[in-house]
Design a protein around this motif. Structure first.
Motif, short mmCIF file in Angstrom:
data_model
loop_
_atom_site.label_atom_id
_atom_site.label_comp_id
_atom_site.label_asym_id
_atom_site.label_seq_id
_atom_site.Cartn_x
_atom_site.Cartn_y
_atom_site.Cartn_z
N LYS A 76 1.08 -7.62 9.68
CA LYS A 76 0.07 -7.29 8.68
C LYS A 76 0.76 -7.15 7.33
O LYS A 76 1.88 -6.67 7.26
CB LYS A 76 -0.65 -5.98 9.03
CG LYS A 76 -1.39 -6.01 10.36
CD LYS A 76 -2.02 -4.66 10.62
CE LYS A 76 -2.65 -4.58 12.01
NZ LYS A 76 -3.80 -5.44 12.15
N VAL A 78 1.42 -5.21 4.47
CA VAL A 78 1.31 -3.81 4.07
C VAL A 78 2.50 -3.49 3.18
O VAL A 78 3.64 -3.79 3.52
CB VAL A 78 1.32 -2.88 5.29
CG1 VAL A 78 1.19 -1.42 4.85
CG2 VAL A 78 0.21 -3.25 6.26
N MET A 273 -6.60 -3.83 -0.48
CA MET A 273 -6.94 -2.45 -0.12
C MET A 273 -5.96 -1.54 -0.85
O MET A 273 -4.76 -1.53 -0.55
CB MET A 273 -6.81 -2.24 1.38
CG MET A 273 -7.63 -3.22 2.23
SD MET A 273 -9.40 -2.97 2.11
CE MET A 273 -9.58 -1.39 2.91
N VAL A 275 -4.94 2.14 -1.56
CA VAL A 275 -5.20 3.43 -0.96
C VAL A 275 -4.06 4.39 -1.28
O VAL A 275 -2.89 4.09 -0.98
CB VAL A 275 -5.35 3.32 0.57
CG1 VAL A 275 -5.96 4.61 1.14
CG2 VAL A 275 -6.21 2.12 0.96
N VAL A 284 -6.14 5.24 7.12
CA VAL A 284 -5.17 4.14 7.09
C VAL A 284 -4.55 3.94 8.47
O VAL A 284 -4.44 2.82 8.96
CB VAL A 284 -4.08 4.40 6.04
CG1 VAL A 284 -2.94 3.40 6.17
CG2 VAL A 284 -4.67 4.33 4.63
N LEU A 288 -4.84 0.52 10.83
CA LEU A 288 -3.67 -0.32 11.07
C LEU A 288 -3.04 -0.16 12.44
O LEU A 288 -2.38 -1.07 12.94
CB LEU A 288 -2.62 -0.05 10.01
CG LEU A 288 -2.98 -0.50 8.60
CD1 LEU A 288 -1.93 -0.01 7.60
CD2 LEU A 288 -3.10 -2.02 8.52
N LYS A 311 -4.48 -7.64 2.05
CA LYS A 311 -3.21 -7.01 1.71
C LYS A 311 -3.43 -5.54 1.38
O LYS A 311 -4.38 -5.20 0.68
CB LYS A 311 -2.57 -7.73 0.52
CG LYS A 311 -1.16 -7.26 0.21
CD LYS A 311 -0.50 -8.18 -0.79
CE LYS A 311 0.89 -7.71 -1.14
NZ LYS A 311 1.55 -8.58 -2.12
N TRP A 312 -2.55 -4.70 1.89
CA TRP A 312 -2.65 -3.26 1.70
C TRP A 312 -1.60 -2.80 0.69
O TRP A 312 -0.42 -3.14 0.80
CB TRP A 312 -2.41 -2.53 3.01
CG TRP A 312 -3.48 -2.72 4.03
CD1 TRP A 312 -3.72 -3.83 4.78
CD2 TRP A 312 -4.47 -1.76 4.41
NE1 TRP A 312 -4.79 -3.63 5.60
CE2 TRP A 312 -5.27 -2.37 5.41
CE3 TRP A 312 -4.75 -0.45 4.03
CZ2 TRP A 312 -6.33 -1.70 6.01
CZ3 TRP A 312 -5.81 0.22 4.63
CH2 TRP A 312 -6.59 -0.40 5.60
N TYR A 313 -2.03 -1.98 -0.27
CA TYR A 313 -1.15 -1.34 -1.24
C TYR A 313 -1.30 0.17 -1.02
O TYR A 313 -2.32 0.76 -1.33
CB TYR A 313 -1.56 -1.68 -2.67
CG TYR A 313 -1.49 -3.14 -3.03
CD1 TYR A 313 -0.42 -3.65 -3.77
CD2 TYR A 313 -2.49 -4.03 -2.64
CE1 TYR A 313 -0.35 -4.99 -4.11
CE2 TYR A 313 -2.42 -5.37 -2.97
CZ TYR A 313 -1.35 -5.84 -3.70
OH TYR A 313 -1.29 -7.18 -4.03
N LEU A 314 -0.25 0.79 -0.47
CA LEU A 314 -0.30 2.20 -0.11
C LEU A 314 0.75 2.99 -0.88
O LEU A 314 1.80 2.46 -1.22
CB LEU A 314 -0.02 2.38 1.38
CG LEU A 314 -0.86 1.56 2.37
CD1 LEU A 314 -0.34 1.79 3.79
CD2 LEU A 314 -2.32 1.90 2.26
#
Length: 325
Positions: A76, A78, A273, A275, A284, A288, A311-314
């Motif tokens: 994924k 991330v 995304m 978060v 989250v 995931l 795509k995740w931006y954490l």
């Protein structure tokens, strides 16, 4: 998003193994690092120039390396950043997409949501992006809106306008706010009619299943797992025909809202995304890492699965349930 290398993390009880895949013509290097170094890599800018992220402090250069996490359940996209580096990296990626779709289609369609997402677009209103992006090709929409006047503190339009849109030269005619003079059902119908018109004129692309295909949808996640105004166990999650719908019984005030339906979001070419905060960590983690129990309802965030790239931006807080040191 046009980035040139991948950093993958595999965690075992004995060690943490980092494998850096370099750009073409360079061989891969495997590095054994301490948990402290791994923490630094995950929670600071994961984009750099140089052959090694360990040891000497590398010269940072946004966009040269993409760091992603390889989960046991599959790959994924991330990324985990400090809040400042999240804004820097998001700006770079949005600008790359803007250039890509402007060249390919002559337009860049972007759908915004409320919450903290707008705050993390702040680097786009600064050099070099302010002067280098072709803002005239941007077309801006809203994933969801509250049925309040545009100048109301609860308005997603006001949030986006104050924090972003008023600071960049996007033509006024290219900003498609939801009509605040209409009741919820009427505003949803009119917005969908406008989207259909813009798909016909190719301002918005069309998906393979005949839904609008936005070039980029920017989403946040609520602590309860909601995205936009799609709330857990709410009947609008089952809407699969309409493009835009409404509710008058939102679990969170304001009660009346307009929202894209799930098929529209999932028809997108790119979904980001964004978060941040420990309060979102459970949502989250559920999205995931948790296996969905067939007997239980999915959270809305678990139902985001676009045709294109997710795509995740954490930040560290939002990712805190994923990484155990």
């Amino acid at each position: 998003m046009a980035l040139s290398a991948t950093l993958s993390l595999s965690c075992t009880p004995q060690n943490r193994l980092l494998s850096v895949q370099k750009p073409p013509l360079l061989s891969a290097t495997t590095l054994l690092v301490s948990p402290q170094d791994a923490r630094k890599l995950l929670h600071h800018a994961l984009r750099y120039k140089g052959v090694s992220p360990v040891g000497k402090n590398p010269k940072r250069s946004v966009g040269k390396v993409k760091a992603s996490v390889e989960w046991e359940k599959g790959y994924k996209k991330v990324e985990v950043f400090s809040k400042e580096h999240l804004a820097v990296s998001l700006a770079y990626d949005v600008a790359e997409l803007s250039n890509k779709f402007t060249k390919e289609r002559g337009a860049f369609s972007v759908a915004l949501s409320g919450g903290s997402v707008i705050k993390y677009l702040r680097k786009l209103v600064e050099p070099p992006y302010l002067d280098s992006i072709d803002w005239s090709k941007w077309h801006v929409f809203w994933v969801d809106e509250r049925v309040v006047p545009k100048d109301h503190l609860d308005s997603n339009y006001k949030l986006a306008n104050d924090g972003f849109l008023s600071k960049v030269p996007i033509p006024a005619n290219n900003i498609y706010a939801i009509d605040d003079a209409l009741p919820a059902d009427g505003a949803a119908d009119v917005y969908e009619t406008n989207l259909r018109r813009l798909v016909k004129s190719n301002v918005i692309a069309s998906s393979a299943v005949q839904f609008p295909k936005f070039d980029l949808v920017l989403l946040g996640v609520g602590p309860d797992g909601r995205v936009g105004s799609l709330f857990p166990r709410h009947y609008v999650l089952k809407e699969n025909q309409k493009w835009v719908t409404f509710m008058k019984d939102s679990p969170k005030p304001p009660l009346e809202r307009i929202t894209f339906t799930l098929p529209v979001i999932n028809s997108s070419a790119n979904v980001a995304m964004v978060v941040t905060g420990a309060g979102k960590a459970d949502a989250v983690y559920t999205a995931l890492e948790k296996t969905v129990d067939q007997s239980s309802d999915k959270l809305p965030v678990q139902m985001i699965s676009p045709e294109g790239e997710l795509k995740w931006y954490l930040d560290k807080g939002a990712a805190s349930k994923l990484f155990k040191y």
